[in-house]
Motif scaffolding. Sequence first.
Motif, mmCIF file in Angstrom:
data_model
loop_
_atom_site.group_PDB
_atom_site.id
_atom_site.type_symbol
_atom_site.label_atom_id
_atom_site.label_comp_id
_atom_site.label_asym_id
_atom_site.label_seq_id
_atom_site.Cartn_x
_atom_site.Cartn_y
_atom_site.Cartn_z
ATOM 1 N N PRO A 51 36.143 15.424 41.910
ATOM 2 C CA PRO A 51 35.885 16.293 40.759
ATOM 3 C C PRO A 51 34.968 17.459 41.087
ATOM 4 C CG PRO A 51 34.473 14.383 40.649
ATOM 5 C CD PRO A 51 35.371 14.163 41.818
ATOM 6 N N GLU A 52 35.227 18.547 40.393
ATOM 7 C CA GLU A 52 34.315 19.678 40.469
ATOM 8 C C GLU A 52 33.307 19.459 39.337
ATOM 9 O OE1 GLU A 52 34.837 24.475 40.194
ATOM 10 O OE2 GLU A 52 36.630 23.238 40.206
ATOM 11 N N PRO A 53 32.008 19.428 39.622
ATOM 12 C CA PRO A 53 31.061 19.103 38.543
ATOM 13 C C PRO A 53 30.828 20.278 37.598
ATOM 14 C CG PRO A 53 29.911 19.316 40.644
ATOM 15 C CD PRO A 53 31.363 19.548 40.930
ATOM 16 N N LEU A 59 34.554 14.620 32.436
ATOM 17 C CA LEU A 59 35.904 14.157 32.767
ATOM 18 C C LEU A 59 36.656 13.788 31.498
ATOM 19 C CD1 LEU A 59 35.138 11.795 35.778
ATOM 20 C CD2 LEU A 59 35.788 14.220 35.826
ATOM 21 N N HIS A 60 37.978 13.957 31.539
ATOM 22 C CA HIS A 60 38.789 13.587 30.383
ATOM 23 C C HIS A 60 39.859 12.565 30.781
ATOM 24 C CE1 HIS A 60 41.800 16.281 32.013
ATOM 25 N NE2 HIS A 60 40.998 17.326 31.898
ATOM 26 N N ILE A 61 40.692 12.216 29.824
ATOM 27 C CA ILE A 61 41.692 11.167 30.016
ATOM 28 C C ILE A 61 42.622 11.480 31.212
ATOM 29 C CG2 ILE A 61 43.196 12.212 28.234
ATOM 30 C CD1 ILE A 61 42.889 8.438 28.764
ATOM 31 N N CYS A 72 46.804 14.855 44.634
ATOM 32 C CA CYS A 72 46.361 15.903 43.723
ATOM 33 C C CYS A 72 47.475 16.226 42.741
ATOM 34 C CB CYS A 72 45.956 17.145 44.501
ATOM 35 S SG CYS A 72 47.332 17.856 45.400
ATOM 36 N N THR A 73 47.255 17.178 41.880
ATOM 37 C CA THR A 73 48.256 17.480 40.859
ATOM 38 C C THR A 73 49.175 18.617 41.306
ATOM 39 O OG1 THR A 73 46.383 18.506 39.730
ATOM 40 C CG2 THR A 73 47.181 16.448 38.850
ATOM 41 N N LEU A 74 50.294 18.731 40.566
ATOM 42 C CA LEU A 74 51.418 19.568 41.017
ATOM 43 C C LEU A 74 51.101 21.017 41.336
ATOM 44 C CD1 LEU A 74 54.480 18.552 38.807
ATOM 45 C CD2 LEU A 74 54.111 18.128 41.246
ATOM 46 N N LYS A 132 50.392 16.191 36.169
ATOM 47 C CA LYS A 132 49.215 15.974 35.335
ATOM 48 C C LYS A 132 49.591 15.200 34.087
ATOM 49 C CE LYS A 132 45.789 19.504 36.171
ATOM 50 N NZ LYS A 132 44.928 20.552 35.648
ATOM 51 N N LEU A 133 48.628 14.500 33.557
ATOM 52 C CA LEU A 133 48.819 13.811 32.293
ATOM 53 C C LEU A 133 48.435 14.753 31.154
ATOM 54 C CD1 LEU A 133 49.119 11.243 30.510
ATOM 55 C CD2 LEU A 133 46.734 10.782 31.012
ATOM 56 N N TYR A 134 49.369 14.946 30.242
ATOM 57 C CA TYR A 134 49.074 15.706 29.035
ATOM 58 C C TYR A 134 49.331 14.849 27.820
ATOM 59 C CZ TYR A 134 48.969 19.964 31.824
ATOM 60 O OH TYR A 134 48.639 20.913 32.738
ATOM 61 N N GLY A 165 41.647 20.619 28.063
ATOM 62 C CA GLY A 165 41.057 21.662 28.911
ATOM 63 C C GLY A 165 39.545 21.787 28.707
ATOM 64 N N LYS A 166 38.836 21.835 29.832
ATOM 65 C CA LYS A 166 37.374 21.965 29.791
ATOM 66 C C LYS A 166 36.942 23.194 29.006
ATOM 67 C CE LYS A 166 36.612 20.022 34.310
ATOM 68 N NZ LYS A 166 36.813 20.386 35.701
ATOM 69 N N ARG A 167 37.658 24.275 29.224
ATOM 70 C CA ARG A 167 37.345 25.540 28.580
ATOM 71 C C ARG A 167 37.249 25.379 27.059
ATOM 72 N NH1 ARG A 167 40.784 30.090 28.597
ATOM 73 N NH2 ARG A 167 42.590 28.750 28.864
HETATM 74 P P1 ATP Z 1 40.618 20.624 33.886
HETATM 75 O O1 ATP Z 1 41.035 22.003 34.234
HETATM 76 O O2 ATP Z 1 41.596 19.888 33.031
HETATM 77 O O3 ATP Z 1 39.267 20.503 33.344
HETATM 78 P P2 ATP Z 1 40.363 20.320 36.744
HETATM 79 O O4 ATP Z 1 41.614 20.166 37.510
HETATM 80 O O5 ATP Z 1 39.705 21.615 36.770
HETATM 81 O O6 ATP Z 1 40.617 19.790 35.252
HETATM 82 P P3 ATP Z 1 38.819 18.937 38.701
HETATM 83 O O7 ATP Z 1 37.430 18.468 38.606
HETATM 84 O O8 ATP Z 1 39.115 20.059 39.595
HETATM 85 O O9 ATP Z 1 39.286 19.273 37.207
HETATM 86 O O10 ATP Z 1 39.804 17.734 38.989
HETATM 87 C C1 ATP Z 1 39.498 16.584 39.700
HETATM 88 C C2 ATP Z 1 40.772 15.837 39.964
HETATM 89 O O11 ATP Z 1 41.393 15.428 38.745
HETATM 90 C C3 ATP Z 1 41.797 16.672 40.697
HETATM 91 O O12 ATP Z 1 42.342 15.900 41.731
HETATM 92 C C4 ATP Z 1 42.828 16.995 39.634
HETATM 93 O O13 ATP Z 1 44.086 17.181 40.183
HETATM 94 C C5 ATP Z 1 42.759 15.760 38.735
HETATM 95 N N1 ATP Z 1 43.189 16.086 37.379
HETATM 96 C C6 ATP Z 1 42.721 17.057 36.582
HETATM 97 N N2 ATP Z 1 43.364 17.087 35.409
HETATM 98 C C7 ATP Z 1 44.275 16.084 35.443
HETATM 99 C C8 ATP Z 1 45.266 15.588 34.526
HETATM 100 N N3 ATP Z 1 45.451 16.150 33.327
HETATM 101 N N4 ATP Z 1 46.032 14.540 34.911
HETATM 102 C C9 ATP Z 1 45.851 13.975 36.106
HETATM 103 N N5 ATP Z 1 44.949 14.385 37.024
HETATM 104 C C10 ATP Z 1 44.164 15.430 36.704
#
Ligand code: ATP
Length: 585
Positions: free
Chosen positions: A33-35, A39-41, A229-231, A260-262, A269-271
């Motif tokens: 994770p990028e801090p 974190l979400h679902i 990682c995600t797509l 990704k899970l939606y 979205g964090k934003r």
């Molecule tokens: P967001 O933009 O939704 O806040 P992010 O991708 O910026 O999420 P990161 O901290 O960069 O957040 O992600 C950490 C890990 O979680 C990465 O490997 C990312 O691919 C995965 N991840 C983020 N969102 C999802 C999701 N909706 N479903 C599954 N994996 C996810």
Amino acid sequence: MERETVSRNFIEQIIDTDLAEGKYETICTRFPPEPNGYLHIGHAKSILLNYGIAKKYGGRFNLRFDDTNPTKEKTEFVDSILADVKWLGADFEDRLFFASNYFEQMYEAAVKLIKKGKAFVCDLSAEEIREYRGTLTEPGKESPYRNRSVEENLALFENMKNGMYEDGAKVLRAKIDMASPNINMRDPVIYRVAHMTHHNTGDTWCIYPMYDFAHPIEDAIEGVTHSICTLEFEDHRPLYDWVVREVGYEHPPKQIEFAKLYLTNVVTGKRYIKKLVEQGIVDGWDDPRLVTIAALKRRGFTPESIQMFVDLCGISKSQSSVDYAMLEYCIREDLKLKRPRMMAVLDPVKLVIDNYPENEMEYLDVEMNLENPELGMRKVPFGRELYIDREDFMENPPKKYFRLFPENEVRLMGAYFVKCVGFEKDADGNVTEIHCTYDPETKCGTGFTGRKVKGTIHWVAAVTAIRATVRLYENIIDESKGVYNEDGSLNLNPSSLTVLNNCLLEPAFVDAKLIEKPSHSVPAAQTGADASAAPETDCYARAYDSFQFVRQGYFCVDAKDSRPDALVFNRIVSLKSSFRLPKPE
Ligand code: ATP
Ligand code: MG
């Protein structure tokens, strides 16, 4: 539920092949994770996927903060992420890492590329680099600085590191192929100058690696075998492979992408969440209406329910969106047998049993959970004055209303039959008191079969009732209008939160002495960081404890706002669906 599947998901198939071919001996995965937020679902899916794979193959699972970008990181986020990953049960043991601890190795890797003639210092501005990059249909143009000598590049890169240039004046680029059909391969920037203080390394560095360069190196250093990682990173994979190959790692990690899970009509979205927090629309990143992990925990979801949800979603390569109702299904399934079922009256109206002796109380023996005898029994006080839910009485009932109305007889749950013999109203026409008579013969558990009633309603005894606040939730998004407005703002549901301040609970919620402890102890309460809503000996309900309120749903003691003498409950989920059945039934 049967969740064991024989067939393996596509990621496991790749791993099986890699192991069979002897590419790796043991498996190592990571969550990076990028801090920069909570974190979400969606992250929970990634965490449990990576951890699950490591566990399944007897391998390792690392937690690594991807903190190479000095702009956004915050200790608050680091702390919350750590707590969330632990709560989910993804055990990273002693393998907690920070990408910023690898800055030296990343720098050396860059120097190595320069020496191999695979990287160069470029003086083009960000805008020029964009112009030179070309498009999907046209090849890019080579930078005029592309053919600098190795010596010159080494000297310039060192100057970059030593702070001799301003932000943006120079970058280090990989020398790959400006004509590549994959734009990511057109001499991507791998290092930039940024005079910024980093939360971990302070002012040691004024150059920082770009994500696409840093990430594969982080994985390789840690011995990660499968970098999941995600797509959106699929097109970056050739660059990932290029970096680990050119830097020369012996056992290069392999990147695998999944969708990704939606959740439909749910904000992840964090934003957007950040905005809701900043505008005070929610009471923090853990507001129970959100789907951050902290919010789900506070709402009363369990790690088990989230694991079940993630398992049900499965792993796929194609983007899709899952219904929130599925998450609700999982928490109901998880709590159904585990948690006690209690009586709570959310909108009380008084009921007086005219033929019950005044100043007398009896204690009825009631099962904690009819479907799970292991939870034991509890004592429920019963007396002349009770409270029932306002919607369980009607002066003029429509057809098929089987609850209380004049002359009708119902069962008081776990107690007696009562018959309505009258009621009182105030000047506004609101019912203020209902009068009944009870039949002592009909006591629950005595095997009475004399006659039947069609309705059973819940109640609490007036004298011993505990007052509490109950919060009911709806989606914070107005689903009828879609998630976003045309201007990109969120379509908010004005009634996403209902606060009921006058709810009454049976005393077993708080008085442990009334609870006859079963021989098998009650399942360990899910305690969290703040389990201090009340000391265990005096108070049964602690932060994060959850209960079924019969006929109303599952509720959880709010960890932030509850006090020992003023409990606040969050409704986790209703019993059947998030929609209230139209009244009357
Ligand atoms: P967001 O933009 O939704 O806040 P992010 O991708 O910026 O999420 P990161 O901290 O960069 O957040 O992600 C950490 C890990 O979680 C990465 O490997 C990312 O691919 C995965 N991840 C983020 N969102 C999802 C999701 N909706 N479903 C599954 N994996 C996810
Ligand atoms: Mg990100």
